[in-house]
Motif scaffolding. Structure first.
Motif, PDB file in Angstrom:
ATOM      1  N   ALA A  24     -13.408  -4.705  -2.357  1.00 14.50           N
ATOM      2  CA  ALA A  24     -12.735  -3.637  -1.466  1.00 14.50           C
ATOM      3  C   ALA A  24     -12.160  -2.535  -3.160  1.00 14.50           C
ATOM      4  CB  ALA A  24     -11.836  -4.258  -1.450  1.00 14.50           C
ATOM      5  N   LYS A  25     -11.496  -3.075  -4.501  1.00 20.64           N
ATOM      6  CA  LYS A  25     -11.729  -2.332  -5.770  1.00 20.64           C
ATOM      7  C   LYS A  25     -13.036  -1.565  -5.565  1.00 20.64           C
ATOM      8  CE  LYS A  25      -7.507  -4.406  -7.115  1.00 20.64           C
ATOM      9  NZ  LYS A  25      -6.974  -5.480  -7.956  1.00 20.64           N
ATOM     10  N   TYR A  42       0.124  -0.576  -0.035  1.00 25.10           N
ATOM     11  CA  TYR A  42      -0.367  -0.064  -0.077  1.00 25.10           C
ATOM     12  C   TYR A  42       1.262   1.686  -0.256  1.00 25.10           C
ATOM     13  CZ  TYR A  42       1.141   0.458   4.857  1.00 25.10           C
ATOM     14  OH  TYR A  42       2.097   1.169   5.978  1.00 25.10           O
ATOM     15  N   SER A  90     -15.803  -0.911  -4.045  1.00 23.88           N
ATOM     16  CA  SER A  90     -16.146  -0.157  -3.221  1.00 23.88           C
ATOM     17  C   SER A  90     -15.344   1.254  -3.255  1.00 23.88           C
ATOM     18  CB  SER A  90     -16.319  -0.773  -1.666  1.00 23.88           C
ATOM     19  OG  SER A  90     -17.023  -1.573  -1.189  1.00 23.88           O
ATOM     20  N   GLN A  91     -13.711   1.242  -3.199  1.00 23.86           N
ATOM     21  CA  GLN A  91     -13.338   2.462  -3.608  1.00 23.86           C
ATOM     22  C   GLN A  91     -13.309   2.822  -4.708  1.00 23.86           C
ATOM     23  OE1 GLN A  91      -8.965   1.834  -3.461  1.00 23.86           O
ATOM     24  NE2 GLN A  91      -8.528   2.931  -3.647  1.00 23.86           N
ATOM     25  N   GLU A  92     -13.742   2.203  -6.283  1.00 21.70           N
ATOM     26  CA  GLU A  92     -14.400   3.512  -7.584  1.00 21.70           C
ATOM     27  C   GLU A  92     -15.700   3.558  -7.235  1.00 21.70           C
ATOM     28  OE1 GLU A  92     -15.620   1.993 -11.524  1.00 21.70           O
ATOM     29  OE2 GLU A  92     -14.164   0.581 -10.844  1.00 21.70           O
ATOM     30  N   ASN A 137      -9.455   0.292   2.536  1.00 19.08           N
ATOM     31  CA  ASN A 137      -9.544  -0.964   2.733  1.00 19.08           C
ATOM     32  C   ASN A 137      -8.955  -2.528   1.583  1.00 19.08           C
ATOM     33  OD1 ASN A 137     -10.838  -0.945   5.256  1.00 19.08           O
ATOM     34  ND2 ASN A 137     -13.082  -0.124   3.772  1.00 19.08           N
ATOM     35  N   THR A 138      -8.714  -1.581   0.819  1.00 19.97           N
ATOM     36  CA  THR A 138      -8.528  -2.064   0.048  1.00 19.97           C
ATOM     37  C   THR A 138      -6.854  -2.910  -0.554  1.00 19.97           C
ATOM     38  OG1 THR A 138      -9.703  -0.885  -1.861  1.00 19.97           O
ATOM     39  CG2 THR A 138      -7.672  -2.230  -2.731  1.00 19.97           C
ATOM     40  N   ALA A 179      -7.041  -5.902   2.105  1.00 14.36           N
ATOM     41  CA  ALA A 179      -7.325  -6.582   1.571  1.00 14.36           C
ATOM     42  C   ALA A 179      -5.929  -7.624   0.615  1.00 14.36           C
ATOM     43  CB  ALA A 179      -8.555  -6.043   0.890  1.00 14.36           C
ATOM     44  N   LYS A 180      -5.289  -6.793   0.346  1.00 14.99           N
ATOM     45  CA  LYS A 180      -4.117  -7.180  -0.192  1.00 14.99           C
ATOM     46  C   LYS A 180      -3.190  -7.829   0.369  1.00 14.99           C
ATOM     47  CE  LYS A 180      -4.116  -3.440  -4.051  1.00 14.99           C
ATOM     48  NZ  LYS A 180      -3.143  -2.160  -4.749  1.00 14.99           N
ATOM     49  N   LEU A 196     -10.829  -8.947  -2.008  1.00 16.48           N
ATOM     50  CA  LEU A 196      -9.638  -7.582  -2.381  1.00 16.48           C
ATOM     51  C   LEU A 196     -11.047  -7.012  -3.608  1.00 16.48           C
ATOM     52  CD1 LEU A 196      -7.632  -6.304  -2.638  1.00 16.48           C
ATOM     53  CD2 LEU A 196      -6.895  -8.139  -4.787  1.00 16.48           C
ATOM     54  N   LYS A 197     -11.533  -7.643  -4.746  1.00 18.22           N
ATOM     55  CA  LYS A 197     -12.256  -7.511  -5.653  1.00 18.22           C
ATOM     56  C   LYS A 197     -13.944  -6.297  -4.888  1.00 18.22           C
ATOM     57  CE  LYS A 197     -15.027  -8.729 -10.029  1.00 18.22           C
ATOM     58  NZ  LYS A 197     -15.136  -9.717 -10.184  1.00 18.22           N
TER      59      LYS A 197
END
Length: 459
Positions: free
Chosen positions: A355-356, A23, A358-360, A297-298, A301-302, A352-353
């Motif tokens: 979280a990504k 990160y 949600s970030q978008e 959060n992403t 998840a990573k 992870l997917k």
């Protein structure tokens, strides 16, 4: 053996540096769309730079706002939310440290006595361990959680500031509404007195045979309508006072206030450059911190794909013979564990997917929040400018209609104007006076809305 130790050290170093690269620190959003306000921004200092005490100079209103900020339950709830977020952040910072646990225990049993085991006796056993556990967090998960907690705290702080601005705006709006109703009541009472005179004149003309009874009836009906408006206005005043008392967390009571027009709001409408909107508006800063939380959060998840490393140790003593002063055995234990996820039923990839995505989604919400803010500023500016232009016209209209009413009433006194002309002049003047006051109120409301829209009321 030394070779294996070197291999292990190299492996741990690689994992550590790899985890640290999972990160990056979140970078706040700073870009604003072109022409955000819908027109060229006013390069004067933003009106939002004024504190609420500088913006609202009426001392009575200042006291009411101060009371609301101290007692309003929504404000108190927002403060509690901030305190809870601060506690969570402190816990996240302490996660870097190991945990120590002391768990003493003791038990009593029986044991055989004598060589032949002919008797029994009591046996005391005690255990006094001091245990240490330390999650090293080589994947950076501890730092991610700390920064995520910081983002959550800043969200709570932004929500508290937004709540404060909303409370200030609501109190000011209710206060100005009371002043408007006072002004309208004053106009209605003055009109009622004038119309009483007109009604007396109309009755005198009827008694002298110079007009018809229908003229008296029509004039009296209009006069009664004004009296009913007075009653309704007084009822509205009570309703607004009750609403304001709710904001102040007070029982229903009369609200002291200054006279209409005694204190005015600032006349400058500076908006500043659009970039300042991102710094001042709590809702934009809140949307940015929500995006930061999604970013971390992403990152978490990573980090879940990388191994976790923990240390544990135990130090204490135990005795099975009951001699506390002379422990029977000293306990020491140390352990290290490295756990690498290999197959987790697809949960890590799915998390992870999610979280990504949600970030978008949070990024889209942030962009929309900025667009909405710019639109709100543009609407408030248009309302301010409209009220300002109409104010000059209303003043002219009131003056013209006052002259028309005076002239028409004088003509009626000498029998050269009908009651309908006088009635029309009276109603037109009343309507213009009430509309002038309402427009001034709308202008003040628009300026308050502009102040809040630019991020004012947070300091």
């Amino acid at each position: 053996m030394k070779r294996y130790n070197a291999y292990i050290a190299i492996l741990l170093a690689v994992v550590t540096f790899t985890g640290c690269g999972v990160y990056k620190k979140y970078t706040p959003q700073t870009e604003t769309p072109d022409n955000l306000y819908g027109q060229a921004p006013d390069q004067q200092a933003s009106v939002a730079e004024l504190s609420w005490r500088e913006f609202f100079t009426d001392p009575v209103l200042q006291q009411l706002i101060n009371t609301a900020l101290e007692k309003n339950t929504d404000i108190k709830s927002a403060r509690l939310t901030v305190e809870k977020a601060q506690a969570s952040l402190r816990a996240a910072k302490l996660a870097y440290l190991p945990s120590l646990t002391l768990a003493p225990s003791a038990s009593i049993g029986t044991t055989m006595l004598g060589a032949a085991g002919s008797g029994t006796g009591a046996a005391y056993t005690y255990n006094i361990p001091l245990q240490l556990d330390w999650n090293i967090g080589i994947s950076g998960s501890v730092t991610v959680n700390k920064r995520k907690s910081q983002a959550v705290l800043e969200q709570a702080q932004a929500q508290q500031q937004a709540m404060q601005a909303n409370i200030i705006s609501a109190v000011a709006q209710q206060y100005f509404m009371l002043q408007l109703l006072d002004r309208q009541l004053e106009v209605l009472v003055q009109t009622d007195s004038l119309w009483d005179v007109s009604l007396d004149t109309q009755r005198a003309l009827w008694e002298n045979g110079k007009t018809y009874s229908t003229a008296v009836n029509q004039m009296e009906s209009s006069n009664l309508n004004v009296k009913m408006q007075i009653i309704d206005t007084r009822r509205s005043i009570v309703s607004i006072e009750n609403a304001l008392c709710k904001l102040l967390v007070q029982t229903p009571q009369h609200i002291q206030r200054t006279k209409w027009g005694q204190y005015t709001l600032p006349e400058r409408f500076g908006t500043g450059v659009p970039a300042t909107l991102l710094e001042n508006r709590p809702d934009i800063r809140l949307a940015d911190k929500v995006l930061a939380e999604a970013f971390y959060n992403t990152a978490a998840a990573k980090a879940a794909f990388y191994p976790s490393f923990s240390l544990s140790g135990l130090l204490g003593w135990t005795n099975g013979q009951g001699a506390i002063a002379n422990p029977g055995a000293l306990l020491m234990q140390a352990a290290a564990s490295l756990v690498q996820p290999i197959f987790a039923l697809g949960k890590l990839k799915a998390n992870l997917k999610i979280a990504k995505l949600s970030q978008e989604d949070r990024l889209n919400q942030y962009v929309q929040t900025v667009i909405n803010a710019g639109n709100q500023v543009n609407e408030c500016l248009a309302d301010c400018q409209t009220a300002q232009k109409k104010d000059l016209l209303y003043k002219q209209q009131v003056k013209v209609l006052q002259d028309a009413y005076t002239g028409t009433h004088e003509l009626m006194d000498v029998g050269k104007a009908s009651y309908l002309e006088v009635l029309t002049a009276q109603e037109s003047l009343l309507s213009a006076q009430l509309n002038e006051a309402a427009n001034l109120y709308n202008g003040s409301q628009a300026l308050i809305a502009l102040y809040i829209a630019l991020g004012g009321g947070t300091k």
